[in-house]
Every structure is written in C-alpha cells, then in structure tokens.
Write an enzyme that holds these catalytic residues in place. Structure first.
Site, mmCIF file in Angstrom:
data_model
loop_
_atom_site.group_PDB
_atom_site.id
_atom_site.type_symbol
_atom_site.label_atom_id
_atom_site.label_comp_id
_atom_site.label_asym_id
_atom_site.label_seq_id
_atom_site.Cartn_x
_atom_site.Cartn_y
_atom_site.Cartn_z
ATOM 1 N N ARG A 114 -12.186 -15.978 3.809
ATOM 2 C CA ARG A 114 -12.083 -14.782 4.194
ATOM 3 C C ARG A 114 -11.388 -14.091 5.379
ATOM 4 N NH1 ARG A 114 -16.327 -12.223 6.162
ATOM 5 N NH2 ARG A 114 -17.757 -13.600 5.397
ATOM 6 N N TYR A 158 -1.217 10.195 -4.634
ATOM 7 C CA TYR A 158 -1.671 9.318 -5.595
ATOM 8 C C TYR A 158 -3.123 9.643 -5.772
ATOM 9 C CZ TYR A 158 -3.044 4.926 -7.885
ATOM 10 O OH TYR A 158 -3.525 3.999 -8.806
ATOM 11 N N ASP A 184 3.199 5.585 2.702
ATOM 12 C CA ASP A 184 3.308 4.945 1.290
ATOM 13 C C ASP A 184 4.598 4.525 0.682
ATOM 14 O OD1 ASP A 184 2.876 3.979 -1.290
ATOM 15 O OD2 ASP A 184 0.827 4.750 -1.367
ATOM 16 N N LYS A 203 3.055 -3.328 -7.601
ATOM 17 C CA LYS A 203 4.334 -2.672 -8.080
ATOM 18 C C LYS A 203 5.611 -3.518 -7.665
ATOM 19 C CE LYS A 203 1.156 0.441 -9.028
ATOM 20 N NZ LYS A 203 0.823 1.683 -8.242
HETATM 21 C C1 PLP Z 1 -0.472 2.035 -7.644
HETATM 22 C C2 PLP Z 1 -0.294 2.801 -6.532
HETATM 23 C C3 PLP Z 1 -1.391 2.783 -5.492
HETATM 24 C C4 PLP Z 1 -2.702 2.025 -5.664
HETATM 25 O O1 PLP Z 1 -2.455 0.509 -6.006
HETATM 26 P P1 PLP Z 1 -3.381 -0.384 -6.624
HETATM 27 O O2 PLP Z 1 -3.047 -1.974 -6.598
HETATM 28 O O3 PLP Z 1 -3.276 0.061 -8.351
HETATM 29 O O4 PLP Z 1 -4.972 -0.162 -6.091
HETATM 30 C C5 PLP Z 1 -1.247 3.738 -4.293
HETATM 31 N N1 PLP Z 1 -0.106 4.395 -4.180
HETATM 32 C C6 PLP Z 1 0.760 4.533 -4.979
HETATM 33 C C7 PLP Z 1 2.035 5.291 -4.699
HETATM 34 C C8 PLP Z 1 0.883 3.707 -6.143
HETATM 35 O O5 PLP Z 1 1.789 3.764 -6.945
#
Ligand code: PLP
Length: 375
Positions: free
Chosen positions: A47, A99, A171, A196
């Site tokens: 962890r 988001y 982000d 992503k």
């Molecule tokens: C997909 C996404 C998130 C969240 O990510 P998860 O892995 O689905 O929890 C946060 N910010 C942006 C810009 C995203 O596209």
C-alpha cells in the site's frame, strides 16, 4: 533527453535478476526486513510502495518535468486526494465547466465537509481574480477542458494564484505532457486521468498528481495515498508504463487527424459549431498556440445544428466510431455527453464529443460523412 526517449526509458531498467528488457510485475504485498529491522530494498508493504508503482511515478514526474508524482486508482481518486489534502475552511476555485465528476465531489462530498468552493469561467482571468478570497488555497483548472475544449491561460492564472498565496493545479489529461507541460508554465501540480492518453489503450483506470516541488500540500497528499490507500495495482501500473512508451507517437498522430477532422466538420452544413482549440475560430486558439506545441490534442466536440434529437441520431448511425464514454484509446469513440453527465450539466444538449483514435483518417471521415448525411 528528449521526451520521446524518456517515454521509452524512464522507469524501465533492465531487470538485474534476469536481464529482461520488460520489467517484471511485482505482485508481492510485503517485503523482507533486515536482521536489524530496517528495509534494505526500500519497500515495506504494497500500500505504501511497490516497484511497478514507483517506476510509473518516476516516469510521470519526468515527463511532466516535476519533482515527484503520486499515482492513484483513478483520475478521480487523484483529484479527490488533492482536495482532501486541503483543510476545512479552505477555499477552492474551479472552472464552471470542470469535469462533472469533480463538480460532484466538490458539491456533494467536500462542501459538506467544510471546504468552500467557487466555480468560475477560468478562461476569463478578470472573473477568476474576483472569485479570490483570503482563504483561497487552490485554483484548479482544466485546459483544454472536457468536453467543451475551453482554453485557460496557465501562466496568467499561475501568477494570480501565487499573488494570492494559493497553489495552481492543472488537469492535463486532454493535452498530455507531449503537447503541454503546465509545471514549466507556472502550475504547482498537474493532475492526470492516466486512464486516457497516458495508458492509452482503454484497458486500465488510473490517475496521478505530479508536483513541481515537494511542498506541504504534496506531503499531505502522499500521506493520503499511503494511509487512505486508493492505490493502483502493480498490473495497472505496469500497463500504464507500457502505454507511455508510445504516448508521443500516439498523441501526435491523433492530434493530426483531429485537426483535419475538425477542419472538415467546420465546413459541414449540419454542424453548428466545432469546439477544437486548433481551429483559428476557437476563442482560445491564440493562448493554445502559446502554451501547447506539437498539436492541439485528439479530442474535439461538435454541436449539431438541428438539435439534440439529431445529435443522438448521428451517434446512432456511426459504424467505425463506437458510441462510448472516455477517450484517448487507439479506437475512435463518440459520445452524446450531456446524457452521460449529472443533471444540471452545462454541456449543450446538441453536443457530441469525439475521441479521434489511430484509424486511417479517410475511414474516420467516411464514417462521419455517412452518419451526418442522415440529417
Ligand atoms: C476522465 C477524466 C477524469 C476522471 O478520471 P477517471 O480515471 O475516470 O476517474 C478527470 N478529469 C478529466 C479531464 C477526465 O477526462
């Protein structure tokens, strides 16, 4: 070293035990202590750290030009940990079209816990300044934003944050470090949904926070990571590190196709508006040109002139694009976004978000052409 080379080599050393070029997956949850009670390997318990996780954190910190990274079991868990590292009574500024998961976190989890927040149009630097309060500790931005691809000036907002004694977190999920490095532009933290582009194959959920310096907020976030335990598995880390090797090639190819598709859609009579920062008609194009390089990303949105029902009809007709949420994989996807988000979303009802994959552009255009021809 160039980022293309770092993407392949950082965090990936030859396995000293076997000479293997590909790192082994260390599934062990626990590591041996020395006779004197110390931890000679540096690892204690899964962890708090694991070789696959540490390798991924090193690679992400390197690619984002940061001092350190902490990875999580999802992009949402990464943002969650950063917000949780703040104190009750602190104030956060976030984009009005942030988001939608982050919006839910702020309104339904952190506000009841005593964190204050204001949602503003972060593309308007003057509006952002007026939202500052004496207790503002964090400004959160997303550029390009999801799903409207709005552009926020990272350097200008970093100056505002720092003058107010606040941190700036950006982000960088949509641009990826291939096209934009927010820490070099003044941000204190970068957040990623590694789900992503970074992992890049639609087969692993993950997230990361990368810090420019190991400041008190990052130290608290580290504590939340190891004590709170929202950590990715060794295999998740291994898959993400594998994906990183082709990140620069994938993102450049996806950006090139996305720009060509955005230009093609911009001429199409069924389209009301194309939202893509690579188009000169986009209100954030000039700022994007200044802070991004090598492309504008593989994600774009379109608004269908005839309305929501027609947008859904186009989504129903695609054959090569798959109707699915998420983005950043090799496989092109398309989504009617408003119906996926929480009620009260600011996303226009006639908006379709397109994630341009790695298929041949002619095939993608042909698919969109036949789907739009039904209108
Ligand atoms: C997909 C996404 C998130 C969240 O990510 P998860 O892995 O689905 O929890 C946060 N910010 C942006 C810009 C995203 O596209």
């Amino acid at each position: 070293m160039h980022p293309d080379t770092q993407a392949i080599h950082t965090g990936r050393s030859i396995d000293p035990a076997t000479g293997a070029l590909v790192p082994p997956i260390h599934l062990a949850t626990t590591f041996e202590r020395g006779e004197d009670g110390t931890y000679p390997s540096g690892y204690i318990y899964g962890r708090s750290g694991n070789p696959n996780r540490n390798a991924l954190e090193l690679a992400l910190a390197t690619l984002e030009q940061g001092a350190a990274a902490a990875v999580f079991g999802s992009g949402s868990a990464a943002t969650f940990a950063l917000l949780q590292a703040l104190a009750t009574g602190d104030h956060v500024i976030a984009p009005q079209n942030v988001y939608f998961g982050v919006q839910q976190m702020l309104s339904q989890i952190f506000q009841p816990w005593g964190l204050q927040y204001t949602l503003v149009d972060t593309t308007d630097v003057a509006a952002l300044s007026t939202a500052l309060r004496p207790n503002t500790r964090l400004i959160l931005i997303e550029t390009p934003s999801n799903p409207q691809l709005a552009i926020t000036d990272i350097g200008a907002v970093a100056d505002i944050a720092h003058q107010a004694g606040a941190y700036l977190a950006c982000d960088n999920t949509i641009a990826s470090p291939v096209l934009q490095t927010p820490l070099a532009l003044g941000a204190d933290f970068v957040i990623h949904a590694t789900t992503k582009y970074l992992a890049g194959h639609s087969d692993v959920i993950g997230g990361a926070v990368i810090a420019k310096a190991v400041n008190p907020l990052f130290e608290q976030l580290r504590l939340i990571q190891s004590v709170g335990g929202a950590v990715p598995s060794p295999f998740d880390c291994w898959l993400t590190l594998r994906g990183l090797q082709t990140l620069p090639l994938r993102v450049r190819a996806q950006s090139q196709s996305a720009l060509a598709i955005a230009q093609w859609l911009n001429q199409h009579p069924a389209i009301e508006q194309v939202l893509y920062p690579g188009l000169p008609t986009h209100p954030g194009h000039g700022i994007a040109q200044g802070q991004m390089s090598g492309g504008f990303g593989g994600l774009l949105s379109v608004q269908i002139k005839a309305g929501e029902a027609e947008a859904l009809a186009v989504a129903a007709k695609v054959q090569l694009f798959t109707r699915a949420t998420s983005f950043g994989g090799p496989h092109s996807t398309l989504e009617h976004r408003a119906s996926m988000e929480a009620p009260g979303t600011r996303t226009p009802a006639n908006l379709l978000r397109l994630s341009i994959g790695l298929e041949h552009i002619d095939d993608l255009v042909a698919d969109l052409d036949q789907a739009l021809a039904t209108l």
